[in-house]
Scaffold this motif. Structure first.
Motif, mmCIF file in Angstrom:
data_model
loop_
_atom_site.group_PDB
_atom_site.id
_atom_site.type_symbol
_atom_site.label_atom_id
_atom_site.label_comp_id
_atom_site.label_asym_id
_atom_site.label_seq_id
_atom_site.Cartn_x
_atom_site.Cartn_y
_atom_site.Cartn_z
ATOM 1 N N THR A 13 -20.964 119.910 102.928
ATOM 2 C CA THR A 13 -20.241 119.973 101.663
ATOM 3 C C THR A 13 -19.248 118.835 101.579
ATOM 4 O OG1 THR A 13 -20.435 122.390 101.604
ATOM 5 C CG2 THR A 13 -18.719 121.402 100.241
ATOM 6 N N CYS A 14 -18.512 118.607 102.663
ATOM 7 C CA CYS A 14 -17.532 117.523 102.695
ATOM 8 C C CYS A 14 -18.206 116.183 102.443
ATOM 9 C CB CYS A 14 -16.814 117.516 104.044
ATOM 10 S SG CYS A 14 -15.678 116.134 104.276
ATOM 11 N N ALA A 15 -19.305 115.929 103.156
ATOM 12 C CA ALA A 15 -20.002 114.654 102.993
ATOM 13 C C ALA A 15 -20.548 114.501 101.579
ATOM 14 C CB ALA A 15 -21.138 114.551 104.010
ATOM 15 N N SER A 16 -21.071 115.584 101.032
ATOM 16 C CA SER A 16 -21.615 115.529 99.674
ATOM 17 C C SER A 16 -20.514 115.259 98.654
ATOM 18 C CB SER A 16 -22.323 116.836 99.338
ATOM 19 O OG SER A 16 -23.390 117.056 100.237
ATOM 20 N N LEU A 17 -19.356 115.908 98.853
ATOM 21 C CA LEU A 17 -18.242 115.675 97.954
ATOM 22 C C LEU A 17 -17.810 114.216 98.003
ATOM 23 C CD1 LEU A 17 -16.057 118.842 98.652
ATOM 24 C CD2 LEU A 17 -17.743 118.488 96.859
ATOM 25 N N LEU A 18 -17.743 113.661 99.206
ATOM 26 C CA LEU A 18 -17.357 112.257 99.345
ATOM 27 C C LEU A 18 -18.371 111.343 98.662
ATOM 28 C CD1 LEU A 18 -16.236 112.266 103.089
ATOM 29 C CD2 LEU A 18 -14.754 112.169 101.079
ATOM 30 N N ALA A 19 -19.654 111.680 98.805
ATOM 31 C CA ALA A 19 -20.689 110.858 98.180
ATOM 32 C C ALA A 19 -20.599 110.925 96.655
ATOM 33 C CB ALA A 19 -22.064 111.319 98.646
ATOM 34 N N ASP A 20 -20.408 112.127 96.121
ATOM 35 C CA ASP A 20 -20.356 112.280 94.671
ATOM 36 C C ASP A 20 -19.056 111.747 94.077
ATOM 37 O OD1 ASP A 20 -22.878 113.368 94.440
ATOM 38 O OD2 ASP A 20 -22.170 115.400 94.795
ATOM 39 N N LEU A 21 -18.038 111.565 94.934
ATOM 40 C CA LEU A 21 -16.792 110.944 94.493
ATOM 41 C C LEU A 21 -16.853 109.425 94.594
ATOM 42 C CD1 LEU A 21 -14.248 113.421 96.084
ATOM 43 C CD2 LEU A 21 -14.460 112.905 93.656
ATOM 44 N N ASP A 22 -18.076 108.910 94.910
ATOM 45 C CA ASP A 22 -18.310 107.469 95.019
ATOM 46 C C ASP A 22 -17.521 106.832 96.159
ATOM 47 O OD1 ASP A 22 -20.056 107.529 92.861
ATOM 48 O OD2 ASP A 22 -18.431 107.215 91.415
ATOM 49 N N VAL A 23 -17.205 107.631 97.184
ATOM 50 C CA VAL A 23 -16.608 107.063 98.391
ATOM 51 C C VAL A 23 -17.689 106.275 99.114
ATOM 52 C CG1 VAL A 23 -15.557 107.607 100.623
ATOM 53 C CG2 VAL A 23 -14.936 108.913 98.592
ATOM 54 N N HIS A 24 -17.365 105.082 99.571
ATOM 55 C CA HIS A 24 -18.365 104.234 100.231
ATOM 56 C C HIS A 24 -18.917 104.943 101.462
ATOM 57 C CE1 HIS A 24 -20.202 100.826 102.312
ATOM 58 N NE2 HIS A 24 -20.193 100.212 101.137
ATOM 59 N N PRO A 25 -20.240 104.894 101.694
ATOM 60 C CA PRO A 25 -20.839 105.591 102.837
ATOM 61 C C PRO A 25 -20.225 105.222 104.179
ATOM 62 C CG PRO A 25 -22.548 104.863 101.328
ATOM 63 C CD PRO A 25 -21.275 104.280 100.829
ATOM 64 N N ARG A 26 -19.806 103.974 104.339
ATOM 65 C CA ARG A 26 -19.186 103.578 105.613
ATOM 66 C C ARG A 26 -17.848 104.280 105.822
ATOM 67 N NH1 ARG A 26 -22.573 101.430 109.385
ATOM 68 N NH2 ARG A 26 -24.047 100.037 108.376
ATOM 69 N N VAL A 27 -17.123 104.505 104.741
ATOM 70 C CA VAL A 27 -15.866 105.239 104.840
ATOM 71 C C VAL A 27 -16.140 106.710 105.161
ATOM 72 C CG1 VAL A 27 -13.765 105.913 103.618
ATOM 73 C CG2 VAL A 27 -14.756 103.637 103.246
ATOM 74 N N ALA A 28 -17.177 107.279 104.502
ATOM 75 C CA ALA A 28 -17.558 108.667 104.788
ATOM 76 C C ALA A 28 -17.983 108.820 106.242
ATOM 77 C CB ALA A 28 -18.692 109.095 103.857
ATOM 78 N N MET A 29 -18.672 107.818 106.765
ATOM 79 C CA MET A 29 -19.096 107.855 108.164
ATOM 80 C C MET A 29 -17.888 107.913 109.098
ATOM 81 S SD MET A 29 -21.279 104.941 110.185
ATOM 82 C CE MET A 29 -21.462 104.999 111.979
ATOM 83 N N GLN A 30 -16.821 107.171 108.762
ATOM 84 C CA GLN A 30 -15.613 107.187 109.587
ATOM 85 C C GLN A 30 -14.898 108.526 109.492
ATOM 86 O OE1 GLN A 30 -13.330 103.840 108.252
ATOM 87 N NE2 GLN A 30 -14.665 102.333 109.236
ATOM 88 N N ILE A 31 -14.839 109.094 108.290
ATOM 89 C CA ILE A 31 -14.174 110.388 108.124
ATOM 90 C C ILE A 31 -14.900 111.477 108.906
ATOM 91 C CG2 ILE A 31 -13.630 112.200 106.451
ATOM 92 C CD1 ILE A 31 -13.117 109.992 104.404
ATOM 93 N N LEU A 32 -16.239 111.486 108.826
ATOM 94 C CA LEU A 32 -17.032 112.509 109.495
ATOM 95 C C LEU A 32 -17.311 112.178 110.954
ATOM 96 C CD1 LEU A 32 -19.474 113.185 106.570
ATOM 97 C CD2 LEU A 32 -17.844 114.813 107.498
ATOM 98 N N ARG A 33 -16.968 110.935 111.361
ATOM 99 C CA ARG A 33 -17.079 110.502 112.755
ATOM 100 C C ARG A 33 -18.497 110.620 113.310
ATOM 101 N NH1 ARG A 33 -14.288 114.624 114.622
ATOM 102 N NH2 ARG A 33 -14.220 115.416 112.493
ATOM 103 N N HIS A 34 -19.458 110.194 112.510
ATOM 104 C CA HIS A 34 -20.838 110.157 112.982
ATOM 105 C C HIS A 34 -21.057 108.903 113.820
ATOM 106 C CE1 HIS A 34 -22.140 112.816 109.371
ATOM 107 N NE2 HIS A 34 -21.739 113.528 110.392
ATOM 108 N N ALA A 35 -21.840 109.047 114.875
ATOM 109 C CA ALA A 35 -22.127 107.901 115.733
ATOM 110 C C ALA A 35 -23.120 106.953 115.078
ATOM 111 C CB ALA A 35 -22.669 108.374 117.084
#
Length: 406
Positions: free
Chosen positions: A354-376
């Motif tokens: 849900t968090c990742a989807s919200l970030l995506a739909d808010l047009d947050v850049h995927p690289r920023v979302a990756m840092q927030i969610l701390r995916h390797a």
């Protein structure tokens, strides 16, 4: 007399049954000397193995007898897995070895195991009721037995995902055996598996997330701050339950993640996170700061009410007398809150989606979302966690901050 054609301890090659055999005197792992044998259909084949065996003998101790799968699995768990992997990994591997590998393949010699042996074992596990095989119903009290022990097989068959996991553990075990020179190829890698059909995970919409948080806040739910951190920052369950007050700087608006609370067998461990990529210092939005401040006040009140019964710790999320929140109990509390809020029950992992989807739909850049969610890996963020909402929902997501904080 003619001179010796071979040096002392060099061994010999000679006809044996329908082929040839050879041996070399080697130093065994226990320090004693013994013969190590090789076999083949032709003299040339045996000669090549014989030369290779000489090289191994010069390099160090050589085992003269191949262990069985069960013997080697015990060594592997004890000397490789337990000292070097996470406690949760050891528990998972130990269960697979004890319940599946040893009963099915334990008596077979490691160096004699064939692809067909592994394939037959995998197929047999996939079509066998595990309640019958493991005696699950028999271990219940006589008055509570309801299926296999009464002759009514419940057909508790393992899923394709479970069968794949068994093969993965066996393949990992054989990889270590190859490293140690006990076998030359990984027969588990060659076995065929049934296709695994991934279940499509569903995330909440922003409206569902808002209703859930509003319900928790209105009822003064002691885990309200936990729900906020999971939804807004995408914290994993163990990371959230393992947070301490030392990890939070409310004045600076920052939260540091480097530990997790994890149930492993009979132990509740407060240990480092799964990977170094999981560690991070994240900014705290206002909704998180307010929720944590409320949590600190509520915890102080609970400590005063408990008096001498309070068990001190620096954990943010504790139960009435200061003890940590059990991970499984958190799931139950969360399900009850879902029912009270009138929203679908989803897992904490889906809440991260849900968090990742919200970030995506808010047009947050995927690289920023990756840092927030701390995916390797970037692919995990894009392909697994990001579930894009419908066009109607996107407009609501543009007002996410106001919706969740009002």
């Amino acid at each position: 007399m003619p001179g010796r054609s071979r040096a002392n301890g060099e061994g010999s090659i000679f006809p044996y049954r329908n082929g040839f055999a050879a041996y070399v005197w080697v130093e065994k792992p226990d320090g004693k000397r013994g013969r190590k044998w090789v076999y083949g259909q032709t003299r040339e084949e045996v000669h090549d193995k014989w030369i290779k065996l000489h090289g191994q003998a010069k390099a160090g101790p050589v085992a003269t007898r191949s262990p069985t799968v069960g013997e080697y699995a015990g060594y592997w768990l004890r000397e490789i897995v337990k000292p070097n992997l996470a406690p949760g990994s050891y528990v998972t591997y130990e269960v697979v070895v004890r319940l599946y590998l040893v009963p099915g393949l334990g008596r077979k010699r490691l160096d004699k195991l064939r692809v067909s042996d592994v394939q037959t074992w995998i197929n047999e596990v996939g079509r066998t009721c595990q309640c019958c095989a493991q005696g699950k119903d028999e271990r219940r009290k006589p008055t509570q037995r309801r299926c296999c022990a009464l002759g009514r097989c419940c057909r508790d068959l393992p899923s394709a995902t479970s069968v794949t996991h068994l093969r993965t553990v066996l393949r990992t075990l054989f990889s270590q055996a190859i490293t140690e020179g006990l076998i030359s190829r990984n027969v588990a890698s060659l076995a065929k598996l049934p296709p695994v059909r991934k279940r499509k995970r569903k995330a909440w919409t922003s409206d569902e997330a808002r209703r859930f948080l509003e319900s928790a806040r209105a009822d003064d739910d002691p885990l309200y701050a936990a729900y906020v951190l999971v939804l807004v920052l995408g914290l994993r369950k163990g990371e959230m339950l393992g947070l301490t007050w030392a990890d939070v700087d409310l004045d600076a608006g920052e939260l540091t993640i480097d530990r997790q609370l994890q149930r492993v067998g009979a132990e509740l461990l407060h240990r480092e996170t799964k990977t170094a990529a999981s560690d991070a210092t994240l900014p705290l939005p206002d909704i998180c700061t307010v929720a944590l401040d409320r949590r600190r006040t509520a915890q102080s009140a609970a400590q005063d009410a408990a008096g001498p019964a309070w068990q001190p710790s620096d954990l943010i999320f504790t139960i009435r007398y200061g003890r940590p929140v059990e991970p499984r109990n958190f799931n139950r509390f969360r399900d009850r809150r879902c029912d009270a809020a009138g929203v679908r029950r989803i897992t904490v992992r889906d809440a991260r989606r849900t968090c990742a989807s919200l970030l995506a739909d808010l047009d947050v850049h995927p690289r920023v979302a990756m840092q927030i969610l701390r995916h390797a890996q970037f692919a995990i963020t894009m392909e697994i966690y990001t579930v894009v909402s419908s066009a109607a929902t996107r407009d609501a997501l543009k007002r996410l901050g106001q919706a969740l904080d009002r």
